[in-house]
Design an enzyme around this catalytic site. Structure first.
Site, mmCIF file in Angstrom:
data_model
loop_
_atom_site.group_PDB
_atom_site.id
_atom_site.type_symbol
_atom_site.label_atom_id
_atom_site.label_comp_id
_atom_site.label_asym_id
_atom_site.label_seq_id
_atom_site.Cartn_x
_atom_site.Cartn_y
_atom_site.Cartn_z
ATOM 1 N N ASP A 10 0.868 -1.169 0.000
ATOM 2 C CA ASP A 10 0.000 0.000 0.000
ATOM 3 C C ASP A 10 0.911 1.228 0.000
ATOM 4 O O ASP A 10 1.717 1.397 0.918
ATOM 5 C CB ASP A 10 -0.862 -0.040 1.272
ATOM 6 C CG ASP A 10 -1.805 1.142 1.390
ATOM 7 O OD1 ASP A 10 -1.581 2.166 0.716
ATOM 8 O OD2 ASP A 10 -2.751 1.039 2.181
ATOM 9 N N ASN A 24 -6.123 13.352 -10.556
ATOM 10 C CA ASN A 24 -6.768 13.867 -11.774
ATOM 11 C C ASN A 24 -6.488 15.360 -11.817
ATOM 12 O O ASN A 24 -5.987 15.933 -10.845
ATOM 13 C CB ASN A 24 -8.270 13.556 -11.792
ATOM 14 C CG ASN A 24 -8.987 14.179 -10.620
ATOM 15 O OD1 ASN A 24 -9.061 15.404 -10.512
ATOM 16 N ND2 ASN A 24 -9.494 13.362 -9.717
ATOM 17 N N VAL A 33 -5.943 5.190 -5.683
ATOM 18 C CA VAL A 33 -4.803 5.557 -4.846
ATOM 19 C C VAL A 33 -4.939 7.009 -4.366
ATOM 20 O O VAL A 33 -4.532 7.349 -3.240
ATOM 21 C CB VAL A 33 -3.481 5.258 -5.599
ATOM 22 C CG1 VAL A 33 -3.221 6.224 -6.709
ATOM 23 C CG2 VAL A 33 -2.313 5.179 -4.659
ATOM 24 N N ASP A 34 -5.531 7.857 -5.182
ATOM 25 C CA ASP A 34 -5.775 9.263 -4.831
ATOM 26 C C ASP A 34 -6.646 9.345 -3.561
ATOM 27 O O ASP A 34 -6.310 10.047 -2.592
ATOM 28 C CB ASP A 34 -6.480 9.927 -6.023
ATOM 29 C CG ASP A 34 -6.517 11.436 -5.965
ATOM 30 O OD1 ASP A 34 -5.852 12.012 -5.087
ATOM 31 O OD2 ASP A 34 -7.215 12.041 -6.801
HETATM 32 N N1 AR6 Z 1 -1.408 1.710 -2.906
HETATM 33 C C1 AR6 Z 1 -0.851 1.356 -4.097
HETATM 34 N N2 AR6 Z 1 -1.564 1.194 -5.231
HETATM 35 C C2 AR6 Z 1 -2.900 1.408 -5.157
HETATM 36 C C3 AR6 Z 1 -3.554 1.799 -3.972
HETATM 37 C C4 AR6 Z 1 -2.749 1.953 -2.809
HETATM 38 N N3 AR6 Z 1 -3.269 2.307 -1.630
HETATM 39 N N4 AR6 Z 1 -4.892 1.935 -4.237
HETATM 40 C C5 AR6 Z 1 -5.051 1.638 -5.542
HETATM 41 N N5 AR6 Z 1 -3.860 1.309 -6.106
HETATM 42 P P1 AR6 Z 1 -6.013 4.442 -9.788
HETATM 43 P P2 AR6 Z 1 -5.513 5.895 -12.304
HETATM 44 C C6 AR6 Z 1 -3.532 0.931 -7.486
HETATM 45 O O1 AR6 Z 1 -7.397 4.122 -10.228
HETATM 46 O O2 AR6 Z 1 -5.817 4.687 -13.112
HETATM 47 C C7 AR6 Z 1 -8.689 8.588 -9.179
HETATM 48 O O3 AR6 Z 1 -10.064 8.762 -8.980
HETATM 49 C C8 AR6 Z 1 -4.625 0.424 -8.381
HETATM 50 O O4 AR6 Z 1 -4.870 -0.958 -8.117
HETATM 51 O O5 AR6 Z 1 -5.793 4.874 -8.392
HETATM 52 O O6 AR6 Z 1 -4.310 6.723 -12.655
HETATM 53 C C9 AR6 Z 1 -7.996 9.885 -9.549
HETATM 54 O O7 AR6 Z 1 -8.559 10.974 -8.874
HETATM 55 C C10 AR6 Z 1 -4.018 0.643 -9.754
HETATM 56 O O8 AR6 Z 1 -3.138 -0.437 -10.113
HETATM 57 O O9 AR6 Z 1 -5.348 5.585 -10.719
HETATM 58 C C11 AR6 Z 1 -8.244 9.956 -11.025
HETATM 59 O O10 AR6 Z 1 -9.529 10.459 -11.308
HETATM 60 C C12 AR6 Z 1 -3.164 1.895 -9.567
HETATM 61 O O11 AR6 Z 1 -3.065 2.085 -8.150
HETATM 62 C C13 AR6 Z 1 -8.168 8.505 -11.460
HETATM 63 O O12 AR6 Z 1 -8.524 7.747 -10.318
HETATM 64 C C14 AR6 Z 1 -3.724 3.153 -10.178
HETATM 65 O O13 AR6 Z 1 -5.149 3.148 -10.085
HETATM 66 C C15 AR6 Z 1 -6.774 8.104 -11.856
HETATM 67 O O14 AR6 Z 1 -6.808 6.799 -12.358
#
Ligand code: AR6
Length: 172
Positions: A10, A24, A33-34
């Site tokens: 994490d 975003n 992750v955000d």
């Molecule tokens: N630690 C590490 N990786 C994580 C965690 C964590 N705690 N939580 C999720 N992931 P995403 P994007 C992974 O959707 O595709 C948001 O709403 C997840 O499994 O977080 O760039 C923003 O505000 C995936 O492999 O980011 C934007 O609107 C990776 O992190 C949008 O999502 C990225 O998934 C960005 O989308």
């Protein structure tokens, strides 16, 4: 020489100088992750994001760019927010994805951060296939010419971990 590591975990639990947020362009939070970073880091991060928006980024942060804030209660000094591209099958957006990594490391260098953690930018809600994103991310870090000593890719599940390990080992 930058050491590149790939671990499962994490990102909000990483003890690093800076961790990168897959944000975003609004910089005002979201899911994935955000959401996790803002939840665990507390309101100080969002406050600084709001200030950045009103003082420097009225139209938001463009895709492929990066900007730093404090890290609130996270065990890091800074969060570097970057905006990955939304995946599109018929439009190659790999340069924007690479730019997220090189721009984040440029900001890390400006801050004096020596350890930086990255998530799999764009590989969640933005739909970028892991097997395409991982080699782009790794090549960008390798070519970045940064002073950062350790870049740690922190992958949330086994599938993401396997994709980044594969990319790390296929071009050592
Ligand atoms: N630690 C590490 N990786 C994580 C965690 C964590 N705690 N939580 C999720 N992931 P995403 P994007 C992974 O959707 O595709 C948001 O709403 C997840 O499994 O977080 O760039 C923003 O505000 C995936 O492999 O980011 C934007 O609107 C990776 O992190 C949008 O999502 C990225 O998934 C960005 O989308």
């Amino acid at each position: 020489m930058t050491e590149i590591r790939v671990v499962r975990g994490d990102i909000t639990a990483q003890e690093v100088d800076a961790l990168v947020n897959a944000a975003n362009s609004s910089l005002l939070g979201g899911g994935g992750v955000d959401g996790a970073i803002h939840r665990r880091g507390g309101p100080a991060i969002l406050e600084e994001c709001r200030r950045l928006r009103s003082e420097h980024l009225p139209d938001g942060l463009p895709t492929g760019h990066a900007v730093a804030t404090n890290a609130g209660r996270l065990p890091a000094r800074w969060v570097i927010h970057t905006v990955g591209p939304v995946y599109a099958k018929r439009d190659d957006r790999s340069e924007l994805l690479a730019s997220c990594h090189t721009e984040s490391l440029r900001v890390a260098d400006e801050l004096g951060a020596t350890t930086v953690a990255f998530p799999a930018i764009s590989c969640g809600i933005y739909g970028y296939p892991l097997h395409l994103a991982a080699p782009v991310a790794l090549a960008a870090v390798r070519s970045a010419g940064t002073d950062v000593a350790e870049v740690r890719f922190v992958l949330y599940d086994d599938t993401a971990l396997a994709a980044f390990e594969e990319a790390l080992h296929s071009h050592p």
